[in-house]
Enzyme design. Structure first.
Site, PDB file in Angstrom:
ATOM      1  N   HIS A 145      42.491  40.602  37.605  1.00 47.57           N
ATOM      2  CA  HIS A 145      42.913  39.606  36.577  1.00 47.57           C
ATOM      3  C   HIS A 145      44.078  39.722  36.206  1.00 47.57           C
ATOM      4  O   HIS A 145      44.595  40.903  36.152  1.00 47.57           O
ATOM      5  CB  HIS A 145      41.632  39.470  35.640  1.00 47.57           C
ATOM      6  CG  HIS A 145      41.378  40.566  34.878  1.00 47.57           C
ATOM      7  ND1 HIS A 145      42.097  41.015  33.688  1.00 47.57           N
ATOM      8  CD2 HIS A 145      40.649  41.529  35.067  1.00 47.57           C
ATOM      9  CE1 HIS A 145      41.783  42.170  33.105  1.00 47.57           C
ATOM     10  NE2 HIS A 145      40.662  42.773  34.095  1.00 47.57           N
ATOM     11  N   CYS A 146      44.486  38.957  35.276  1.00 49.06           N
ATOM     12  CA  CYS A 146      45.843  39.024  34.417  1.00 49.06           C
ATOM     13  C   CYS A 146      45.451  39.561  33.183  1.00 49.06           C
ATOM     14  O   CYS A 146      44.529  39.460  32.538  1.00 49.06           O
ATOM     15  CB  CYS A 146      46.425  37.639  34.133  1.00 49.06           C
ATOM     16  SG  CYS A 146      48.295  37.730  33.412  1.00 49.06           S
ATOM     17  N   HIS A 193      21.524  32.753  41.941  1.00 54.50           N
ATOM     18  CA  HIS A 193      20.237  32.393  42.439  1.00 54.50           C
ATOM     19  C   HIS A 193      20.423  31.184  43.601  1.00 54.50           C
ATOM     20  O   HIS A 193      21.131  30.172  43.358  1.00 54.50           O
ATOM     21  CB  HIS A 193      19.188  31.955  41.517  1.00 54.50           C
ATOM     22  CG  HIS A 193      17.859  31.441  42.025  1.00 54.50           C
ATOM     23  ND1 HIS A 193      16.901  32.334  42.408  1.00 54.50           N
ATOM     24  CD2 HIS A 193      17.581  30.316  42.195  1.00 54.50           C
ATOM     25  CE1 HIS A 193      15.903  31.667  42.943  1.00 54.50           C
ATOM     26  NE2 HIS A 193      16.138  30.163  43.015  1.00 54.50           N
ATOM     27  N   HIS A 227      53.175  37.450  32.808  1.00 56.17           N
ATOM     28  CA  HIS A 227      51.822  37.428  33.616  1.00 56.17           C
ATOM     29  C   HIS A 227      52.073  38.896  34.297  1.00 56.17           C
ATOM     30  O   HIS A 227      53.042  39.521  34.567  1.00 56.17           O
ATOM     31  CB  HIS A 227      51.600  36.584  34.500  1.00 56.17           C
ATOM     32  CG  HIS A 227      51.544  35.169  33.979  1.00 56.17           C
ATOM     33  ND1 HIS A 227      50.397  34.768  33.231  1.00 56.17           N
ATOM     34  CD2 HIS A 227      52.337  34.046  33.867  1.00 56.17           C
ATOM     35  CE1 HIS A 227      50.724  33.367  32.976  1.00 56.17           C
ATOM     36  NE2 HIS A 227      51.626  33.162  33.213  1.00 56.17           N
ATOM     37  N   MET A 266      42.913  32.896  35.388  1.00 56.96           N
ATOM     38  CA  MET A 266      43.755  34.229  36.051  1.00 56.96           C
ATOM     39  C   MET A 266      42.831  35.199  36.495  1.00 56.96           C
ATOM     40  O   MET A 266      42.927  36.323  35.596  1.00 56.96           O
ATOM     41  CB  MET A 266      45.105  34.598  35.201  1.00 56.96           C
ATOM     42  CG  MET A 266      45.955  33.399  35.048  1.00 56.96           C
ATOM     43  SD  MET A 266      47.672  34.111  34.618  1.00 56.96           S
ATOM     44  CE  MET A 266      48.111  34.861  36.221  1.00 56.96           C
ATOM     45  N   ASP A 302      46.015  43.075  37.127  1.00 55.52           N
ATOM     46  CA  ASP A 302      45.071  44.351  36.902  1.00 55.52           C
ATOM     47  C   ASP A 302      44.104  44.157  38.110  1.00 55.52           C
ATOM     48  O   ASP A 302      43.049  43.405  37.780  1.00 55.52           O
ATOM     49  CB  ASP A 302      44.505  44.428  35.681  1.00 55.52           C
ATOM     50  CG  ASP A 302      43.205  45.478  35.399  1.00 55.52           C
ATOM     51  OD1 ASP A 302      43.083  46.215  36.265  1.00 55.52           O
ATOM     52  OD2 ASP A 302      42.436  45.311  34.321  1.00 55.52           O
ATOM     53  N   HIS A 325      40.716  45.971  39.762  1.00 56.91           N
ATOM     54  CA  HIS A 325      39.715  46.633  39.281  1.00 56.91           C
ATOM     55  C   HIS A 325      39.367  47.691  40.562  1.00 56.91           C
ATOM     56  O   HIS A 325      38.938  48.805  40.442  1.00 56.91           O
ATOM     57  CB  HIS A 325      38.502  46.149  38.933  1.00 56.91           C
ATOM     58  CG  HIS A 325      38.405  45.253  37.674  1.00 56.91           C
ATOM     59  ND1 HIS A 325      37.383  44.868  37.190  1.00 56.91           N
ATOM     60  CD2 HIS A 325      39.362  45.090  36.670  1.00 56.91           C
ATOM     61  CE1 HIS A 325      37.413  44.203  35.875  1.00 56.91           C
ATOM     62  NE2 HIS A 325      38.871  44.396  35.775  1.00 56.91           N
ATOM     63  N   HIS A 347      21.330  31.171  37.407  1.00 60.75           N
ATOM     64  CA  HIS A 347      20.179  30.851  36.754  1.00 60.75           C
ATOM     65  C   HIS A 347      19.923  30.850  35.331  1.00 60.75           C
ATOM     66  O   HIS A 347      18.692  31.123  34.763  1.00 60.75           O
ATOM     67  CB  HIS A 347      19.042  31.492  37.542  1.00 60.75           C
ATOM     68  CG  HIS A 347      17.681  30.764  37.645  1.00 60.75           C
ATOM     69  ND1 HIS A 347      16.816  30.843  36.831  1.00 60.75           N
ATOM     70  CD2 HIS A 347      17.108  30.353  39.047  1.00 60.75           C
ATOM     71  CE1 HIS A 347      15.884  29.972  37.159  1.00 60.75           C
ATOM     72  NE2 HIS A 347      16.114  29.612  38.762  1.00 60.75           N
ATOM     73  N   GLU A 390      15.286  37.729  44.379  1.00 58.80           N
ATOM     74  CA  GLU A 390      15.464  36.224  44.156  1.00 58.80           C
ATOM     75  C   GLU A 390      16.490  35.594  43.385  1.00 58.80           C
ATOM     76  O   GLU A 390      17.190  34.542  43.398  1.00 58.80           O
ATOM     77  CB  GLU A 390      14.149  35.702  43.409  1.00 58.80           C
ATOM     78  CG  GLU A 390      13.876  36.421  42.058  1.00 58.80           C
ATOM     79  CD  GLU A 390      12.605  36.239  41.392  1.00 58.80           C
ATOM     80  OE1 GLU A 390      12.340  34.971  41.117  1.00 58.80           O
ATOM     81  OE2 GLU A 390      11.855  37.132  40.988  1.00 58.80           O
ATOM     82  N   THR A 391      17.031  36.562  42.385  1.00 64.77           N
ATOM     83  CA  THR A 391      17.951  36.336  41.236  1.00 64.77           C
ATOM     84  C   THR A 391      18.945  37.700  41.243  1.00 64.77           C
ATOM     85  O   THR A 391      18.237  38.825  41.109  1.00 64.77           O
ATOM     86  CB  THR A 391      17.689  35.661  40.180  1.00 64.77           C
ATOM     87  OG1 THR A 391      17.022  34.472  40.377  1.00 64.77           O
ATOM     88  CG2 THR A 391      18.921  35.716  39.272  1.00 64.77           C
ATOM     89  N   HIS A 405      44.176  34.651  29.153  1.00 60.34           N
ATOM     90  CA  HIS A 405      44.762  34.288  30.177  1.00 60.34           C
ATOM     91  C   HIS A 405      43.401  34.299  31.403  1.00 60.34           C
ATOM     92  O   HIS A 405      43.671  33.525  32.621  1.00 60.34           O
ATOM     93  CB  HIS A 405      45.702  35.460  30.613  1.00 60.34           C
ATOM     94  CG  HIS A 405      47.070  35.185  30.158  1.00 60.34           C
ATOM     95  ND1 HIS A 405      48.288  35.389  30.996  1.00 60.34           N
ATOM     96  CD2 HIS A 405      47.515  34.891  29.145  1.00 60.34           C
ATOM     97  CE1 HIS A 405      49.420  35.146  30.176  1.00 60.34           C
ATOM     98  NE2 HIS A 405      48.981  34.955  28.875  1.00 60.34           N
TER      99      HIS A 405
END
Length: 373
Positions: free
Chosen positions: A164-165, A285, A124, A180, A127, A129, A336, A309-310, A175
């Site tokens: 994330h992996c 939403h 494993h 993950m 990463d 971002h 939604h 709203e969304t 993964h």
């Protein structure tokens, strides 16, 4: 370790070997050769991670100069019950899906100790971002079972970000959809700002991680259950490649944030919802509420949208929405795409305490039987 890695995948062992080889070569190629950074004058603090939807203690405004913020996270491979009769051979950061949210301030240094215990079966890594270089740290953190590593990076950009992996090749999506994935929030040093540049704060923060799972079924349509994560690989890969999830859930399973696990708030409280999706697009939403301020792409240098709203969460990103609750009752926080919310599981509830305001909404006439028809 090579023999162990071949055995761990069971029937998939022969497939896994070139994948692991590629991952190891990528790590070696990207290991930097440079003098260590001298951060000896910076203050160190240690944060203890907590399981979502909750977030560890933190300040909304940085208390002083940049710091080194230490975290420790253990990789846990385990079976997880996603729904009645549906079990996932999960891969997790710290045992939860999603992984815990980390909070720092811009220009702080994140220092993570990542542990892969010997009882695990797979390689494993992580990463971020939010990080710069070396595949987000993935090229520097590849750990076999029984190994640990320490990664430090400077949080240069404010916002909410996914981690994330990403161990290499076909292992990456597997993964991620096995759990993950998590989030880190990098706050501006002087706190969040509204559309006019005024400082805003939150009373509570909840982290909602959305995941889609691909749990195989047998010939009779019954969900399969596996003895370990390696045994599940080939069947799961076939379902994954069909791009039709068996479940779309918040925080690891159907009902994780409803009933006794519903989120809590009170009238007059401002709640910051951080929502991540590591692999697919989503559209949060809040039924009965709105996004007062929404950083849809999650980046706090950008002016927030208002009164949504969304909102849209791109796959591989995290966004943030701030809402002040004005009425008591049960609010449904959903994806939604209502098929995914109702039929596949992407629903949470927020139970809000307080007094009702008839000026905002009033039941003028209660439902009564119609007559004269």
């Amino acid at each position: 370790m090579l023999t162990r890695r071949a055995a761990l995948m069971g029937a998939a062992g022969a497939v896994s070997l070139p994948i692991f080889a590629r991952a190891a070569k990528a790590e070696e190629a990207l290991t930097p050769a440079a003098a260590p950074a001298d951060l000896s004058k910076l203050k160190r603090i240690r944060r203890e991670l907590v399981a979502p939807p909750f977030v560890h203690e933190h300040e909304q405004v940085a208390p002083g100069e940049p710091r080194i913020v230490e975290f420790e996270m253990t990789i846990v491979e385990k079976e997880i019950q996603v729904d009645d009769g549906a079990y996932l051979q999960g891969m997790t950061f710290n045992g939860s899906i999603p992984g815990p949210m980390m909070v720092v301030h811009q220009d702080d240094y994140v220092e993570l100790t990542l542990i892969n215990p010997p009882q695990n079966m797979l390689q494993h890594n992580i990463d971020f971002h939010a990080a710069t270089g070396a595949l987000g740290g993935g090229a520097l953190t590849l750990v076999n079972p029984g190994e640990k590593t320490v990664l430090r990076f400077k949080a240069t950009r404010p916002g909410t970000f996914v981690y994330h992996c990403a161990p290499g090749g076909p292992m990456i999506p597997w993964h991620v959809v096995a759990g993950m994935v998590g989030s880190i929030m990098v706050l501006p040093r002087d706190g969040l700002k509204d559309h006019e540049g005024r400082r805003v704060s939150y009373d509570r923060v909840y982290y909602i991680g959305e995941n889609e799972f691909y749990i195989p079924k047998d010939e009779a349509g019954v969900y399969k259950r596996y003895g370990d994560v390696g045994e599940s690989y080939l069947d799961t890969l076939e379902v994954m490649n069909g791009l039709v999830p068996s479940h779309v859930v918040f925080n690891g399973k159907v009902g994780a944030l409803t009933g006794d696990n519903a989120l809590k708030a009170a009238v007059g409280e401002k709640v910051l919802f951080v929502h991540s999706q590591g692999n697919r697009d989503s559209r949060p939403h809040l039924i009965g509420g709105h996004g007062d301020l929404v950083w849809e792409a999650g980046k706090f240098n950008n002016v927030p949208d208002r009164d949504l709203e969304t909102w849209f969460i791109r796959g591989g990103s995290a966004g943030a929405a701030l809402y002040e609750f004005l009425q008591p009752g049960v609010y449904a926080y959903v994806n939604h795409n209502l098929i995914e919310a109702v039929n596949l599981g992407a629903t949470a509830h927020v139970v809000v305490a307080g007094d009702w305001n008839n000026d905002l909404m009033e039941q003028v006439v209660a439902p009564t039987e119609m007559t004269g028809i």
